[in-house]
Design an enzyme around this catalytic site. Sequence first.
Site, PDB file in Angstrom:
ATOM      1  N   HIS A 119      -8.679  16.724   9.320  1.00 43.21           N
ATOM      2  CA  HIS A 119      -8.832  17.009   8.113  1.00 43.21           C
ATOM      3  C   HIS A 119      -9.574  17.991   7.567  1.00 43.21           C
ATOM      4  O   HIS A 119      -9.684  18.006   6.034  1.00 43.21           O
ATOM      5  CB  HIS A 119      -9.210  15.565   7.289  1.00 43.21           C
ATOM      6  CG  HIS A 119      -8.150  14.486   7.541  1.00 43.21           C
ATOM      7  ND1 HIS A 119      -7.532  14.093   8.595  1.00 43.21           N
ATOM      8  CD2 HIS A 119      -7.558  13.789   6.323  1.00 43.21           C
ATOM      9  CE1 HIS A 119      -6.609  13.171   8.160  1.00 43.21           C
ATOM     10  NE2 HIS A 119      -6.530  12.765   6.922  1.00 43.21           N
ATOM     11  N   GLU A 143       4.406  16.200   0.838  1.00 43.33           N
ATOM     12  CA  GLU A 143       3.659  17.408   0.402  1.00 43.33           C
ATOM     13  C   GLU A 143       4.852  18.567   0.258  1.00 43.33           C
ATOM     14  O   GLU A 143       4.699  19.036  -0.854  1.00 43.33           O
ATOM     15  CB  GLU A 143       2.697  17.864   1.372  1.00 43.33           C
ATOM     16  CG  GLU A 143       1.349  16.713   1.376  1.00 43.33           C
ATOM     17  CD  GLU A 143       1.565  15.701   2.534  1.00 43.33           C
ATOM     18  OE1 GLU A 143       0.666  14.937   2.959  1.00 43.33           O
ATOM     19  OE2 GLU A 143       2.653  15.589   2.881  1.00 43.33           O
ATOM     20  N   HIS A 157      30.591  31.450  11.138  1.00 46.49           N
ATOM     21  CA  HIS A 157      29.434  31.020  10.471  1.00 46.49           C
ATOM     22  C   HIS A 157      28.626  32.357  10.045  1.00 46.49           C
ATOM     23  O   HIS A 157      28.185  32.312   8.691  1.00 46.49           O
ATOM     24  CB  HIS A 157      28.581  30.183  11.389  1.00 46.49           C
ATOM     25  CG  HIS A 157      27.327  29.448  10.509  1.00 46.49           C
ATOM     26  ND1 HIS A 157      26.312  30.020  10.314  1.00 46.49           N
ATOM     27  CD2 HIS A 157      27.314  28.138  10.243  1.00 46.49           C
ATOM     28  CE1 HIS A 157      25.483  29.407   9.404  1.00 46.49           C
ATOM     29  NE2 HIS A 157      26.174  28.049   9.458  1.00 46.49           N
ATOM     30  N   HIS A 166      27.282  36.049   6.275  1.00 46.07           N
ATOM     31  CA  HIS A 166      27.927  34.829   6.591  1.00 46.07           C
ATOM     32  C   HIS A 166      29.396  34.301   5.839  1.00 46.07           C
ATOM     33  O   HIS A 166      29.158  33.674   4.447  1.00 46.07           O
ATOM     34  CB  HIS A 166      27.014  33.397   6.277  1.00 46.07           C
ATOM     35  CG  HIS A 166      25.757  33.629   7.222  1.00 46.07           C
ATOM     36  ND1 HIS A 166      24.565  34.520   6.968  1.00 46.07           N
ATOM     37  CD2 HIS A 166      25.029  32.778   8.390  1.00 46.07           C
ATOM     38  CE1 HIS A 166      23.699  34.437   7.740  1.00 46.07           C
ATOM     39  NE2 HIS A 166      23.928  33.244   8.474  1.00 46.07           N
TER      40      HIS A 166
END
Length: 650
Positions: free
Chosen positions: A465, A403, A258, A27
């Site tokens: 859960h 998280e 890019h 890149h």
Amino acid sequence: MTVSEKSLANAIRALSMDAVQAANSGHPGMPMGMADVATVLFSDHLKFDPTQPKWADRDRFVLSAGHGSMLIYSLLHLTGYAKPTIEDIANFRQLHSPCAGHPENFELAGVEATTGPLGSGLATAVGMAIAERHLNAQFGDDLVDHRTWVIAGDGCLMEGINHEAIGLAGHLNLGRLIVLWDDNKITIDGAVDLSSSEDVLARYAATGWHVVSCDGHDVADVRRALDEAVADSRPSIVACATKIGYGAPNKAGTSGVHGSALGEAEVAAAREFLGWTAEPFVVPADIADAWKAIGAKGRDVRAAWEGRLANSDKGAEFARRMAGELPADFSLSAYIDTLIANPQKVATRKASELALGAINDLLPETLGGSADLTGSNNTKTKSTGPLTKDDYSGRYVYYGIREFGMACAMNGMALHGGVIPYGGTFLVFSDYMRAGIRLAALQQQRVIHVLTHDSIGLGEDGPTHQPIEHVMSMRMIPNLDVYRPADIVETAECWELALTDATGPSVLALTRQNLPQLRLEKGENLSAKGAYRLIAATAARKVVIVATGSEVEIAVNTARALEEQGIGVDVVSMPSWAHFEAQDAAYKADILPADALRVSIEAGTTFGWERYATLRFGIDSFGASAPAEALYDHFGLTAAKIAPQIAAAL
């Protein structure tokens, strides 16, 4: 004659386009576009010394836009780091070159963090900034007084983790954190406006950041913006308006520059446009000397800091922590002795809290936290007051419902050094964190994840859960120690193992439900073996039951039922697959003998257990919403349902 800043920046551009062209992979656009900004940063602000790349009070520089790795490789080489050499750069992206496709912290000194997944580097830098402020509060400006700098691209700012990271940084007012945004308005697919129309700076401002913009190719304007960012007490983002691939006359400003080599013709055209006449991988002597002089500026600053360290009454303790060494007398054996003397039936999440009570008193470097589940994860102790923008000396971070951001911030803390981070959430939410946990393993960092509510034993919250595949999926990550302790003693042992291993992260998978204490005798840390014989057969051994965590109790009860029928059963507790695999063949053959029926019990997927067991009891579906006892019976994980099947298999 003074070398111009444009010439300094063009050295970065030339090395970057030459390396990518030689590899025909990479890149080039970002390094060419951000070369002017990087030149001002390294010459004016960045505190570093290439001769001492691990100097504790250096500024941390994180290239979050890791695909533009030739930017940092060029800078490290030009400023005088021992590596990479020009040969390394010429072998960019080739086997055994330290110049990997994305920067790897274990390949090159001066690469502070492994970056690749976009946004993770910026989130990691937030953790570095937290560690800097925390250690500053404990050791003072004489020993800890540095900044964390980030170069980030549009992708870093789009990824969801960016929102988590900047929210935390703004809330904690991490004024020593400065992000330089490569605002080139191009992604791989094309113009940014194909996929985004948000006001990025307004979003940052809304989270409490200082925002400023500049022309990324006007060094005076860049200098103004960086000076303004340094002067502000808030974390700062500097929007650097750049042209991707600057210098490539036909491809600059397009997505074509890019992620692909420019091509020989465009490289030649860029050389002409930039006035760069040197051969590939050659930096003219005057420019090379000017860059080396920039690299040498930090030596006196570093030497003065070393003098302060030597004269500080806190110097030895600071050096110990930064080296990642535990106190010479650290041990949990005395604490474990109290458990043997006073058996307890507790959930392993509670057992972890009790162990942390001892650990946090013994180790002032632990820095805990939870993603808004403190009362459920049991990660806070009396020694760990909150770390806030008003008191960075606190040892507990309230991460909020972030998280993934927590996982990467903890990586940054560990990479910074001086702290041992641990953080908690539910095991099922490890899915949100997996990329961060994987990066900790890849970077070989001591980061400890307290993942509670580890099975259907959490009960009524139901299948969303209840983790099924999660423990096994964690075991699949190389260099990650996954512990699932069976009782309060094993929990303490696993904590001790996690803390003493400075070469990688750990997961402690812990129960919500209470478990009996199965270990009742003093002895060595048996969890260090990964698996051990908890109970030996009384009758002639025909069966070995291997289990983990809460299912070890079920294995014990199953063994008793079979022994009553005259069937000899060993019970093996296996808190860590990785530690067991590290044992020699003789030990493994003794624990899991070939002449016995080998049975596994774990309240999760049976996938993978074929490695150790012929008969496997677990759950290969999602869970259900009900009390834990009803669920274990429903899924057949009781001694009454398992024992007859083992007897029939015999």
